[in-house]
Design an enzyme around this catalytic site. Structure first.
Site, mmCIF file in Angstrom:
data_model
loop_
_atom_site.group_PDB
_atom_site.id
_atom_site.type_symbol
_atom_site.label_atom_id
_atom_site.label_comp_id
_atom_site.label_asym_id
_atom_site.label_seq_id
_atom_site.Cartn_x
_atom_site.Cartn_y
_atom_site.Cartn_z
ATOM 1 N N ASP A 53 0.879 -1.165 0.000
ATOM 2 C CA ASP A 53 0.000 0.000 0.000
ATOM 3 C C ASP A 53 0.917 1.214 0.000
ATOM 4 O O ASP A 53 1.637 1.450 0.979
ATOM 5 C CB ASP A 53 -0.892 -0.016 1.242
ATOM 6 C CG ASP A 53 -1.821 1.197 1.330
ATOM 7 O OD1 ASP A 53 -1.645 2.148 0.544
ATOM 8 O OD2 ASP A 53 -2.711 1.190 2.187
ATOM 9 N N VAL A 54 0.914 1.961 -1.101
ATOM 10 C CA VAL A 54 1.884 3.051 -1.236
ATOM 11 C C VAL A 54 1.689 4.136 -0.192
ATOM 12 O O VAL A 54 2.599 4.939 0.038
ATOM 13 C CB VAL A 54 1.852 3.667 -2.655
ATOM 14 C CG1 VAL A 54 2.166 2.618 -3.700
ATOM 15 C CG2 VAL A 54 0.518 4.346 -2.951
ATOM 16 N N ASN A 76 3.486 2.602 -10.530
ATOM 17 C CA ASN A 76 2.285 2.691 -11.355
ATOM 18 C C ASN A 76 1.022 2.992 -10.547
ATOM 19 O O ASN A 76 0.099 3.614 -11.059
ATOM 20 C CB ASN A 76 2.093 1.372 -12.108
ATOM 21 C CG ASN A 76 0.713 1.249 -12.701
ATOM 22 O OD1 ASN A 76 0.377 1.910 -13.693
ATOM 23 N ND2 ASN A 76 -0.132 0.425 -12.090
ATOM 24 N N TYR A 141 -5.881 15.888 -9.271
ATOM 25 C CA TYR A 141 -5.072 14.878 -9.965
ATOM 26 C C TYR A 141 -3.905 15.536 -10.699
ATOM 27 O O TYR A 141 -2.764 15.068 -10.636
ATOM 28 C CB TYR A 141 -5.958 14.115 -10.944
ATOM 29 C CG TYR A 141 -5.262 12.998 -11.685
ATOM 30 C CD1 TYR A 141 -5.083 11.755 -11.089
ATOM 31 C CD2 TYR A 141 -4.818 13.181 -12.985
ATOM 32 C CE1 TYR A 141 -4.462 10.717 -11.773
ATOM 33 C CE2 TYR A 141 -4.192 12.157 -13.682
ATOM 34 C CZ TYR A 141 -4.024 10.923 -13.070
ATOM 35 O OH TYR A 141 -3.400 9.898 -13.764
ATOM 36 N N LYS A 145 0.091 14.920 -10.133
ATOM 37 C CA LYS A 145 0.950 14.417 -11.206
ATOM 38 C C LYS A 145 2.047 15.424 -11.566
ATOM 39 O O LYS A 145 3.159 15.039 -11.921
ATOM 40 C CB LYS A 145 0.108 14.076 -12.438
ATOM 41 C CG LYS A 145 -0.740 12.825 -12.262
ATOM 42 C CD LYS A 145 0.124 11.590 -12.015
ATOM 43 C CE LYS A 145 -0.686 10.314 -11.954
ATOM 44 N NZ LYS A 145 0.131 9.104 -11.744
ATOM 45 N N THR A 176 -8.945 1.892 -19.309
ATOM 46 C CA THR A 176 -8.854 1.227 -18.019
ATOM 47 C C THR A 176 -10.048 1.655 -17.162
ATOM 48 O O THR A 176 -10.823 2.549 -17.544
ATOM 49 C CB THR A 176 -7.560 1.592 -17.275
ATOM 50 O OG1 THR A 176 -7.569 3.003 -16.981
ATOM 51 C CG2 THR A 176 -6.325 1.262 -18.108
#
Length: 228
Positions: A53-54, A76, A141, A145, A176
């Site tokens: 779990d990052v 990823n 987001y 990023k 996805t």
């Protein structure tokens, strides 16, 4: 990088792009640790599922201990909550930063000494065209990023003397779960994006631009913004 001599760790490897990356690395002869919050959801035959779990410090350190032979890290794992920065939930903004920026930072910090100790290797950060393009509706987001792009560039300089190449993969919409509501003709095939990413790693490419929209946006970065 010769994948036949590579031991890879792919975060978020249970679905989407991460699953394709894990599968294609395996096909190219790599040993692959497929990392996910729930390793029981990893369904690629031949990989080694591990829990990661990052956003969990202990989980990250445990994964680095388990995958102590790693030479390639693919950051990823990520999320998108479609949250604007001003009107949206601050909790959601924090969650995206925790997952999309602090997550890969923590994982890279944990695996850098592992990769260095194994003779060097590479890190690939999966980013986005929104590293550079910042629509208001996806402000959270995009900010995360953009921060991850800065992380990639700074870590590249810091880790180069330790024999570790740090690259970025930039791409727009992919077919996805994250982009389920986007029209099909606007989405790239994640299998093709994964193949481009692996070719880039093989060649030591520092920025891998996986679709035409991303390439056009990158070319326009030097354009001066004129609000008038």
């Amino acid at each position: 990088m010769d994948f036949k001599d590579t031991v890879a760790v792919v975060t978020g490897a249970n679905r989407g792009l991460g699953r394709h990356l894990a599968s294609q690395l395996l096909e190219r002869g790599a040993k692959v640790y497929a990392a996910a919050r729930r390793p029981d959801t990893v369904d690629v035959t031949g990989v080694i599922p591990i829990r990661l779990d990052v956003t969990g410090g202990e989980s990250v350190l445990a994964a680095a201990h388990t995958a102590s032979d790693a030479t390639l890290l693919v950051n990823n794992a990520g999320i998108s909550t479609a949250t604007p920065l001003i009107a949206g939930s601050l909790e959601a903004v924090r969650l995206e930063m925790a997952t999309n920026f602090f997550g890969p930072l923590a994982v890279t910090r944990a695996f850098a000494p592992v990769i260095e100790g194994n003779g060097g290797g590479a890190v690939l950060n999966v980013l986005s065209v929104l590293s550079w393009l910042h629509p208001a509706g996806l402000g959270s987001y995009a900010a995360a990023k953009a921060a991850a792009w800065a992380l990639t560039n700074a870590a590249r300089e810091e880790l180069a003397p330790r024999g570790i190449i740090v690259s970025a993969l930039h791409v727009g919409y992919m077919d996805t779960e994250m982009a389920a509501g986007v029209p099909a003709d606007l989405k790239a095939d994640p299998a093709d994006v994964a193949a481009q990413a692996l070719r880039g790693i093989e060649k030591g490419t520092l920025e891998i631009l996986a679709d035409e929209r991303t390439r056009v946006v990158k070319q326009g970065l030097a354009t001066t913004l004129n609000p008038t």
